[in-house]
Design an enzyme around this catalytic site. Structure first.
Site, PDB file in Angstrom:
ATOM      1  N   ASN A 147      82.480  71.490 -48.487  1.00 17.19           N
ATOM      2  CA  ASN A 147      82.629  70.210 -47.764  1.00 17.19           C
ATOM      3  C   ASN A 147      81.589  70.129 -47.163  1.00 17.19           C
ATOM      4  OD1 ASN A 147      83.598  68.150 -46.555  1.00 17.19           O
ATOM      5  ND2 ASN A 147      85.169  69.060 -45.437  1.00 17.19           N
ATOM      6  N   LYS A 186      80.824  67.442 -45.100  1.00 17.95           N
ATOM      7  CA  LYS A 186      81.215  66.583 -44.120  1.00 17.95           C
ATOM      8  C   LYS A 186      80.339  65.245 -43.763  1.00 17.95           C
ATOM      9  CE  LYS A 186      83.678  70.240 -42.134  1.00 17.95           C
ATOM     10  NZ  LYS A 186      84.538  70.600 -40.875  1.00 17.95           N
ATOM     11  N   HIS A 237      92.081  65.989 -45.239  1.00 17.57           N
ATOM     12  CA  HIS A 237      91.315  66.708 -44.316  1.00 17.57           C
ATOM     13  C   HIS A 237      91.969  66.607 -42.858  1.00 17.57           C
ATOM     14  CE1 HIS A 237      88.438  69.171 -42.088  1.00 17.57           C
ATOM     15  NE2 HIS A 237      87.909  69.768 -43.258  1.00 17.57           N
ATOM     16  N   GLU A 245      90.555  66.795 -40.101  1.00 14.32           N
ATOM     17  CA  GLU A 245      89.800  65.600 -39.444  1.00 14.32           C
ATOM     18  C   GLU A 245      89.945  64.312 -40.000  1.00 14.32           C
ATOM     19  OE1 GLU A 245      85.818  67.206 -40.786  1.00 14.32           O
ATOM     20  OE2 GLU A 245      86.393  69.084 -39.564  1.00 14.32           O
ATOM     21  N   GLU A 269      94.228  75.042 -44.450  1.00 14.81           N
ATOM     22  CA  GLU A 269      93.217  75.394 -43.495  1.00 14.81           C
ATOM     23  C   GLU A 269      94.015  75.111 -42.191  1.00 14.81           C
ATOM     24  OE1 GLU A 269      89.231  73.788 -45.242  1.00 14.81           O
ATOM     25  OE2 GLU A 269      90.403  72.168 -44.499  1.00 14.81           O
ATOM     26  N   GLY A 286      85.632  75.244 -38.202  1.00 12.59           N
ATOM     27  CA  GLY A 286      84.432  74.956 -37.422  1.00 12.59           C
ATOM     28  C   GLY A 286      84.417  75.491 -36.072  1.00 12.59           C
ATOM     29  N   SER A 335      86.320  78.364 -41.294  1.00 16.83           N
ATOM     30  CA  SER A 335      85.191  79.477 -40.910  1.00 16.83           C
ATOM     31  C   SER A 335      85.198  80.747 -41.773  1.00 16.83           C
ATOM     32  CB  SER A 335      85.649  79.982 -39.573  1.00 16.83           C
ATOM     33  OG  SER A 335      85.651  78.995 -38.454  1.00 16.83           O
ATOM     34  N   GLY A 374      83.181  74.851 -44.980  1.00 19.04           N
ATOM     35  CA  GLY A 374      82.595  73.715 -44.326  1.00 19.04           C
ATOM     36  C   GLY A 374      81.330  73.975 -43.920  1.00 19.04           C
TER      37      GLY A 374
HETATM   38  C1  PEP Z   1      86.476  72.370 -43.612  1.00 19.97           C
HETATM   39  O1  PEP Z   1      85.883  71.433 -42.940  1.00 19.97           O
HETATM   40  O2  PEP Z   1      87.086  72.148 -44.461  1.00 19.97           O
HETATM   41  C2  PEP Z   1      86.053  73.702 -43.147  1.00 19.97           C
HETATM   42  C3  PEP Z   1      86.761  74.824 -43.619  1.00 19.97           C
HETATM   43  O3  PEP Z   1      85.018  74.135 -42.285  1.00 19.97           O
HETATM   44  P1  PEP Z   1      84.424  75.444 -41.823  1.00 19.97           P
HETATM   45  O4  PEP Z   1      84.293  76.337 -42.976  1.00 19.97           O
HETATM   46  O5  PEP Z   1      83.166  75.025 -40.944  1.00 19.97           O
HETATM   47  O6  PEP Z   1      85.542  75.895 -40.582  1.00 19.97           O
END
Ligand code: PEP
Length: 253
Positions: free
Chosen positions: A9, A11, A98, A100, A170, A176, A216, A237
């Site tokens: 992703n 973003k 998501h 966000e 998630e 993040g 992460s 991400g």
């Molecule tokens: C995401 O945005 O779906 C995500 C898992 O981000 P990150 O890997 O940066 O934590």
């Protein structure tokens, strides 16, 4: 049969030139040695055609997904992108819900249900995100929160429809932040989600559903996370913006 998937992703990141370089680097690396899973990238929507053209040149080693879709079919919704538009560009996947989008754009489970419906009408596989906030976990409510997200947005679909879905667990506190869920925390929640699906749609559908972990996940911890029996890959991400890291994650099965 359940499929392992690693999906990136991106973003709201990359310029056109950076997107082109990233997609080319990922494809070059996949061509050298194909991983043991389906690899998906979800770039910003303005680069979907670019990504799709590149993937086509490499024998579709890579599947392409969008990051969002409108809950409406078409019409006067300035700035929105319809599922029919994504389908006309042969998109394979689309992320839905998501955290966000839930947090910054106020997306509700009811709205997400409509988005999933639009995608299924156009044979695009939704990657449905769910996950609890830190306070919800600390209060011991994480299972209930995830259960409600899934029930309210998805459990009115038929089992045929549901079989096209990918679920991404998630935990919001892990996205993040560099704070990954432990392999045990991920496995526990994935097994719980699979048990909910089994209760609603039966064991076979539950066994066949791909459940991704996101939060992460990186080149150093992917192997340990993916080794769990109910973790079928990741939604990535930050680490999906570096070709080497992303492909290393995809090779972690
Ligand atoms: C995401 O945005 O779906 C995500 C898992 O981000 P990150 O890997 O940066 O934590």
């Amino acid at each position: 049969m359940r499929k392992n998937i690693v999906a990136g992703n991106w973003k709201m990141n990359t310029t056109f030139q950076e997107a082109e370089e990233l997609i080319a680097d990922i494809l070059d690396s996949l061509e050298e040695q194909a991983p043991n899973c389906e690899v998906v990238v979800c770039p910003p929507s303005v680069y979907l055609e670019l990504a799709s053209d590149y993937a086509g040149d490499y024998d579709n080693l890579l599947s392409i997904g969008a990051q969002n879709v409108s809950e409406y079919e078409k019409g006067a919704y300035t700035g929105e992108i319809a599922a029919s538009m994504l389908a006309s560009m042969n998109m394979d996947y689309c992320i839905v819900g998501h955290s966000e989008r839930r947090k910054y754009f106020g997306e509700t489970n009811q709205q997400l249900a409509l988005k999933v419906e639009r995608l299924l009408e156009h044979a695009i596989r939704p990657i449905f995100c769910c996950g609890e906030q830190l306070e919800e976990r600390e209060a011991g409510n994480h299972f209930k929160v995830v259960e409600n997200q899934i029930r309210e947005a998805l459990f009115h679909f038929s089992s045929d429809e549901f079989s096209n879905l990918v679920i991404a667990y998630e935990p919001v506190w892990a996205i993040g932040t560099g704070k990954t869920a432990t392999a045990a925390q991920a496995q526990e929640m994935h097994a719980f989600i699979r048990s909910l699906i089994a209760e609603k749609y039966g064991n076979q559908t539950a066994e066949d559903t791909t459940i991704l972990y996101g939060g992460s996940c990186n080149a150093a911890n992917a192997k340990e996370l993916f080794a769990n029996k109910d973790v079928d890959g990741g939604l990535i991400g930050g680490a999906s913006l570096k070709a080497n890291d992303f492909v290393t994650i995809a090779r972690s099965f």
